[in-house]
Design an enzyme around this catalytic site. Structure first.
Site, mmCIF file in Angstrom:
data_model
loop_
_atom_site.group_PDB
_atom_site.id
_atom_site.type_symbol
_atom_site.label_atom_id
_atom_site.label_comp_id
_atom_site.label_asym_id
_atom_site.label_seq_id
_atom_site.Cartn_x
_atom_site.Cartn_y
_atom_site.Cartn_z
ATOM 1 N N ASN A 146 0.758 -1.248 -0.183
ATOM 2 C CA ASN A 146 0.002 -0.015 0.100
ATOM 3 C C ASN A 146 0.890 1.317 0.013
ATOM 4 O O ASN A 146 0.285 2.305 0.463
ATOM 5 C CB ASN A 146 -0.860 0.051 1.213
ATOM 6 C CG ASN A 146 -1.890 -1.127 1.360
ATOM 7 O OD1 ASN A 146 -2.389 -1.341 0.323
ATOM 8 N ND2 ASN A 146 -1.890 -1.961 2.375
ATOM 9 N N HIS A 148 -13.957 -2.982 6.076
ATOM 10 C CA HIS A 148 -13.134 -3.541 6.716
ATOM 11 C C HIS A 148 -13.239 -4.195 7.881
ATOM 12 O O HIS A 148 -13.925 -3.721 8.805
ATOM 13 C CB HIS A 148 -11.977 -2.713 6.734
ATOM 14 C CG HIS A 148 -10.545 -3.143 7.078
ATOM 15 N ND1 HIS A 148 -10.069 -2.973 8.499
ATOM 16 C CD2 HIS A 148 -9.622 -3.823 6.414
ATOM 17 C CE1 HIS A 148 -8.713 -3.532 8.529
ATOM 18 N NE2 HIS A 148 -8.608 -4.036 7.196
ATOM 19 N N GLU A 152 -16.335 2.961 4.155
ATOM 20 C CA GLU A 152 -14.953 3.411 3.649
ATOM 21 C C GLU A 152 -15.332 4.323 2.387
ATOM 22 O O GLU A 152 -16.211 4.331 1.857
ATOM 23 C CB GLU A 152 -14.285 2.114 3.062
ATOM 24 C CG GLU A 152 -13.858 1.229 4.259
ATOM 25 C CD GLU A 152 -13.497 -0.140 3.674
ATOM 26 O OE1 GLU A 152 -12.423 -0.061 2.889
ATOM 27 O OE2 GLU A 152 -13.362 -1.394 3.880
ATOM 28 N N SER A 200 -11.033 -1.283 -0.010
ATOM 29 C CA SER A 200 -10.020 -1.836 -0.195
ATOM 30 C C SER A 200 -9.981 -3.162 -1.205
ATOM 31 O O SER A 200 -8.833 -3.311 -1.893
ATOM 32 C CB SER A 200 -8.916 -2.309 0.993
ATOM 33 O OG SER A 200 -10.100 -3.155 1.709
ATOM 34 N N ASP A 214 -14.132 5.919 6.875
ATOM 35 C CA ASP A 214 -12.714 5.347 6.751
ATOM 36 C C ASP A 214 -12.031 5.673 5.623
ATOM 37 O O ASP A 214 -12.420 5.101 4.454
ATOM 38 C CB ASP A 214 -12.743 3.906 6.944
ATOM 39 C CG ASP A 214 -11.528 3.070 7.068
ATOM 40 O OD1 ASP A 214 -10.673 3.852 6.543
ATOM 41 O OD2 ASP A 214 -11.297 2.043 7.940
ATOM 42 N N HIS A 254 -7.410 4.106 2.856
ATOM 43 C CA HIS A 254 -6.928 4.108 1.211
ATOM 44 C C HIS A 254 -7.120 5.238 0.317
ATOM 45 O O HIS A 254 -6.533 5.270 -0.998
ATOM 46 C CB HIS A 254 -7.546 2.668 0.416
ATOM 47 C CG HIS A 254 -7.437 1.380 1.197
ATOM 48 N ND1 HIS A 254 -5.984 0.855 0.933
ATOM 49 C CD2 HIS A 254 -7.844 0.757 2.015
ATOM 50 C CE1 HIS A 254 -5.777 -0.444 1.670
ATOM 51 N NE2 HIS A 254 -7.079 -0.500 2.374
ATOM 52 N N LYS A 283 -0.415 3.766 4.702
ATOM 53 C CA LYS A 283 -0.612 3.248 3.259
ATOM 54 C C LYS A 283 0.163 4.218 2.619
ATOM 55 O O LYS A 283 1.426 4.434 2.225
ATOM 56 C CB LYS A 283 -1.978 3.180 2.989
ATOM 57 C CG LYS A 283 -2.579 1.989 4.050
ATOM 58 C CD LYS A 283 -4.064 1.304 3.879
ATOM 59 C CE LYS A 283 -4.435 0.717 4.955
ATOM 60 N NZ LYS A 283 -3.659 -0.575 5.231
HETATM 61 C C1 LIG Z 1 -10.334 0.002 5.397
HETATM 62 C C2 LIG Z 1 -8.993 0.186 6.175
HETATM 63 N N1 LIG Z 1 -9.342 0.536 7.498
HETATM 64 C C3 LIG Z 1 -8.422 0.382 8.340
HETATM 65 C C4 LIG Z 1 -7.356 -0.355 8.108
HETATM 66 C C5 LIG Z 1 -6.345 -0.614 9.182
HETATM 67 O O1 LIG Z 1 -5.186 0.330 9.007
HETATM 68 P P1 LIG Z 1 -3.668 -0.016 9.845
HETATM 69 O O2 LIG Z 1 -3.118 -0.982 8.675
HETATM 70 O O3 LIG Z 1 -3.010 1.318 9.836
HETATM 71 O O4 LIG Z 1 -3.929 -0.811 11.048
HETATM 72 C C6 LIG Z 1 -7.109 -1.172 6.818
HETATM 73 C C7 LIG Z 1 -5.653 -1.728 6.746
HETATM 74 O O5 LIG Z 1 -5.715 -2.577 5.845
HETATM 75 C C8 LIG Z 1 -7.840 -0.946 5.857
HETATM 76 O O6 LIG Z 1 -7.909 -1.460 4.692
#
Ligand SMILES: Cc1ncc(COP(=O)(O)O)c(C=O)c1O
Length: 384
Positions: free
Chosen positions: A44, A130, A174, A178, A203, A206, A237
């Site tokens: 990422n 997620h 989100e 992702s 969220d 990404h 990321k």
């Molecule tokens: C949509 C989403 N939220 C939160 C996270 C978690 O973030 P971190 O990797 O900083 O723990 C991810 C990680 O893959 C994600 O894809």
């Protein structure tokens, strides 16, 4: 021991057994795996910042000056002025009055949602959200309802239903998904606030660093920052570093500091990480060409894949190519690895039956010549 063998066997039968790859080195979009140099399409590091000298030098300076660890929770002596500076800069970056940083995006989501809601409340979450968002919702004890992916009408229907009791309602999505690489209809979700009372949690894990003229994200690009109550994201990321954040009102931040268990009961992020995060925010501001280049290349790659007759999803730097059959997907991924590409297959039950895919995560380092060759090769492998 026997129990673990049985559990692992069950996972293997379900096609869910995973192992750790143990990568020897990583640089400029490539990884070294078992001595083989591979182009990495599963990371990422979207803007290619993880080795940028501004980040590594800032981290080194903080390391020399302040040591390796923060030594305690923020509420004890782990709280450095550097943490506050990062929160001030993050709030400005996201266009919100304040921000709070967390030790990871996962910890942010689990901690925030579980202290925002409780038994008797309702959490309405996009079906493809997620794991950290779903885990936070489950931990809160609130009733979890999942609306169909990006389906605002379905969300509206659920919001229209009430069992009569006064309940707090938190809608979660989100902004850039992702696994699908597609974008949430943020304006349409926000428009539901005219008819229904709810708080909105978005969220931007990404999308941070990549969208809007400022790189702030998709809420800013859609012009809905003020209507999103909790704007969460990560430094891990596109920003090439580590840690999570939420941008919100000052009162909400003060409440989180007092109530959010994943914030309270964990040692603060180390100074070197905070310094790298600050440098990354600066670079997002001063080097917009990185996100512009990445966007152009993602569009280019999608066009090249479609010319090969492949089914491509999404509208971002995350490019899923649908192959359908899980076994075929695995075999294409293995062939590509032998030929120098690291791209992982995503199979049911992670995605619906018939939708097994290769998920290409593009970064600033993947040039058009590389993407053209890859699209061409994938076309050959899929049409034999
Ligand atoms: C949509 C989403 N939220 C939160 C996270 C978690 O973030 P971190 O990797 O900083 O723990 C991810 C990680 O893959 C994600 O894809």
């Amino acid at each position: 021991m026997e129990r673990f063998h049985t559990l692992l066997h069950e996972r293997e039968q379900a096609g869910l057994l995973r192992s750790l790859p143990s990568i020897e080195a990583r640089r400029e979009g490539r990884i070294l795996h078992h001595g083989q140099s591979l182009l990495d399409f599963s990371g990422n590091d979207y803007l290619g910042l993880s080795h940028h000298p501004m980040l590594t030098e800032a981290a080194q300076r903080a390391l020399e000056a302040l040591g390796t660890g923060a030594t305690a929770s923020r509420l004890l002596s782990g709280d450095l002025s550097l943490h506050h500076e990062l929160e001030r800069r993050t709030a400005i970056f996201k266009g919100k009055p304040s921000a709070l940083i967390f030790n990871s995006g996962y910890q942010a989501n689990v901690g925030l949602i579980s202290c925002l809601c409780q038994r008797g409340d309702r959490v309405l979450c996009d079906r493809l959200s997620h794991a950290s968002l779903l885990d936070g919702a489950r931990l809160s004890g609130a009733k979890l309802e999942r609306f169909r992916h990006n389906d605002v009408d379905h969300l509206g229907d659920l919001l229209g239903k009430s069992d009569g009791k006064a309940q707090r309602r938190l809608v979660i999505t989100e902004s850039l998904f992702s696994m699908e690489g597609d974008l949430a209809p943020l304006r349409a979700i926000v428009a539901l606030k005219e008819r229904h009372e709810f708080e909105l949690f978005v969220d931007e894990a990404h999308a941070t660093g990549l969208f809007d003229g400022s790189g702030s994200g998709l809420a800013a690009q859609a012009g809905v920052t003020d209507q999103v109550d909790y704007l969460m994201g990560t430094f891990s990321k596109a920003l090439g570093s580590f840690g999570g954040y939420v941008a919100c009102d000052q009162a909400a931040k003060d409440y989180f500091i007092n109530a959010c268990r994943s914030f309270i009961y964990s040692t603060a992020l180390p100074p070197a990480v905070i310094a790298a995060n600050l440098a990354a925010l600066k670079l997002v501001e001063t080097e917009p060409q990185r996100r512009e280049t990445l966007r152009r290349r993602a569009d280019h790659f999608r066009r090249a894949l479609r010319r090969e007759g492949l089914e491509v999803l999404g509208a971002s730097q995350i490019v899923p190519v649908i192959l359908g059959d899980p076994a075929h997907c695995l075999s294409v991924s293995e062939t590509l690895r032998d030929e120098g590409y690291w791209v992982l297959p995503i199979r049911p039950p992670t995605v619906p039956e018939g939708m097994a895919r290769l998920r290409f995560s593009l970064t600033y380092w993947h040039g058009e010549d590389v993407l053209d060759a890859l699209a061409h090769r994938l076309g050959r492998l899929c049409h034999v």
